[in-house]
Design a protein around this motif. Sequence first.
Motif, PDB file in Angstrom:
ATOM      1  N   VAL A   4       0.839  -1.204   0.000  1.00  0.00           N
ATOM      2  CA  VAL A   4       0.000   0.000   0.000  1.00  0.00           C
ATOM      3  C   VAL A   4       0.870   1.249   0.000  1.00  0.00           C
ATOM      4  N   ASN A   5       1.960   1.224   0.761  1.00  0.00           N
ATOM      5  CA  ASN A   5       2.872   2.367   0.789  1.00  0.00           C
ATOM      6  C   ASN A   5       3.509   2.609  -0.570  1.00  0.00           C
ATOM      7  N   ILE A   6       3.828   1.543  -1.275  1.00  0.00           N
ATOM      8  CA  ILE A   6       4.492   1.669  -2.579  1.00  0.00           C
ATOM      9  C   ILE A   6       3.512   2.131  -3.648  1.00  0.00           C
ATOM     10  N   LEU A   7       2.338   1.505  -3.701  1.00  0.00           N
ATOM     11  CA  LEU A   7       1.368   1.807  -4.757  1.00  0.00           C
ATOM     12  C   LEU A   7       0.658   3.135  -4.526  1.00  0.00           C
ATOM     13  N   GLY A   8       0.364   3.451  -3.281  1.00  0.00           N
ATOM     14  CA  GLY A   8      -0.402   4.652  -2.986  1.00  0.00           C
ATOM     15  C   GLY A   8      -1.896   4.370  -3.008  1.00  0.00           C
ATOM     16  N   MET A   9      -2.656   5.198  -2.304  1.00  0.00           N
ATOM     17  CA  MET A   9      -4.091   4.965  -2.152  1.00  0.00           C
ATOM     18  C   MET A   9      -4.840   4.991  -3.477  1.00  0.00           C
ATOM     19  N   ASN A  10      -4.528   5.935  -4.370  1.00  0.00           N
ATOM     20  CA  ASN A  10      -5.268   6.042  -5.629  1.00  0.00           C
ATOM     21  C   ASN A  10      -5.137   4.769  -6.455  1.00  0.00           C
ATOM     22  N   SER A  11      -3.933   4.233  -6.542  1.00  0.00           N
ATOM     23  CA  SER A  11      -3.725   3.008  -7.310  1.00  0.00           C
ATOM     24  C   SER A  11      -4.458   1.828  -6.675  1.00  0.00           C
ATOM     25  N   VAL A  12      -4.449   1.764  -5.359  1.00  0.00           N
ATOM     26  CA  VAL A  12      -5.145   0.681  -4.660  1.00  0.00           C
ATOM     27  C   VAL A  12      -6.633   0.725  -4.956  1.00  0.00           C
ATOM     28  N   VAL A  13      -7.229   1.924  -4.897  1.00  0.00           N
ATOM     29  CA  VAL A  13      -8.655   2.086  -5.195  1.00  0.00           C
ATOM     30  C   VAL A  13      -8.950   1.651  -6.629  1.00  0.00           C
ATOM     31  N   ASN A  14      -8.097   2.018  -7.569  1.00  0.00           N
ATOM     32  CA  ASN A  14      -8.290   1.616  -8.969  1.00  0.00           C
ATOM     33  C   ASN A  14      -8.301   0.101  -9.116  1.00  0.00           C
ATOM     34  N   ILE A  15      -7.385  -0.564  -8.442  1.00  0.00           N
ATOM     35  CA  ILE A  15      -7.284  -2.028  -8.545  1.00  0.00           C
ATOM     36  C   ILE A  15      -8.523  -2.696  -7.959  1.00  0.00           C
ATOM     37  N   VAL A  16      -9.004  -2.188  -6.827  1.00  0.00           N
ATOM     38  CA  VAL A  16     -10.218  -2.749  -6.211  1.00  0.00           C
ATOM     39  C   VAL A  16     -11.402  -2.622  -7.164  1.00  0.00           C
TER      40      VAL A  16
END
Length: 296
Positions: free
Chosen positions: A82-94
């Motif tokens: 999560v630290n590497i990808l960042g919140m925006n990228s995590v939301v996109n993947i979900v």
Amino acid sequence: MVMAIQDISEEQVKEILKGIKIPPQPQIMVDLQMEQAMPDPDVNRISELISHDASLSGTILKVVNSSFYALPNKITSIHQTVNILGMNSVVNIVNGISIKSALSDGQIRELTRFWDSAMDIAMVSTTIAKQVKYPNPDEAYALGLFHNVGIPLLMARFENYLGYLLGGYASNQERVIDFENQQLNCNHAVVGYYMAKSWNLPTVLCEVIAEHHSSIGMFAKGDVVHNEKNTLLAILKLSEHISGLYMILGQQNVDHEWNNIEKGVLEYLGLNEYDLESLRALLFDMGICPEDYGTV
């Protein structure tokens, strides 16, 4: 048959979407968005939410360990990811994972090329956005990931939909979506637009999704107004071409759409043929760009 969002009445929209299961945002998506909206989002809470879903955890670890990030060591920690990808990228993947909830296992297997191409185009879009100094590369990523979301939804409704899609890519006279319009009275760009709206994606992303196969009239003429929407559209069209989408998804030797807009898109982005070849080489080294263009 030309079909634009502004030309469709509310009744037509209901008819287009009739019988198509639009997957709602999963609860984890809602929880993540609520945490993201906090003044000081808690990365531990975010990591905990993701770790509760095995499929989501596995997908996020796969992304962070891909050649795109080229990390020296494999990552196994969700917290670190999560630290590497960042919140925006995590939301996109979900969001991307929740699309699959509308499909059967058989349909998902048939659409392997779609899922793979969506992730590739998202990564290419991010790379191009950074190269042309677009200030929001996460938006470019989201656009690349979701721009074709209408395809699996239409496939879930129409048994022969993939044949209509291939027919569109094979035509050098019409837009890709015109063949779908003629056969189905709707197309994946329109359905994708309403899907994106239902997820409350930014308006500019919804509009580009709606127009992403209607760029010929704009870029073929030149003198395109520089704004956020047109920049995202140009980035997306270059990403589709350089990722070989016309081969992977369209099963064609020639990218007819790109041939009509190449000059205009490159001029708009301030790129030349040398830049294009350098970008292809970079992406090929990352395992994204196909080695042999023109071979299906």
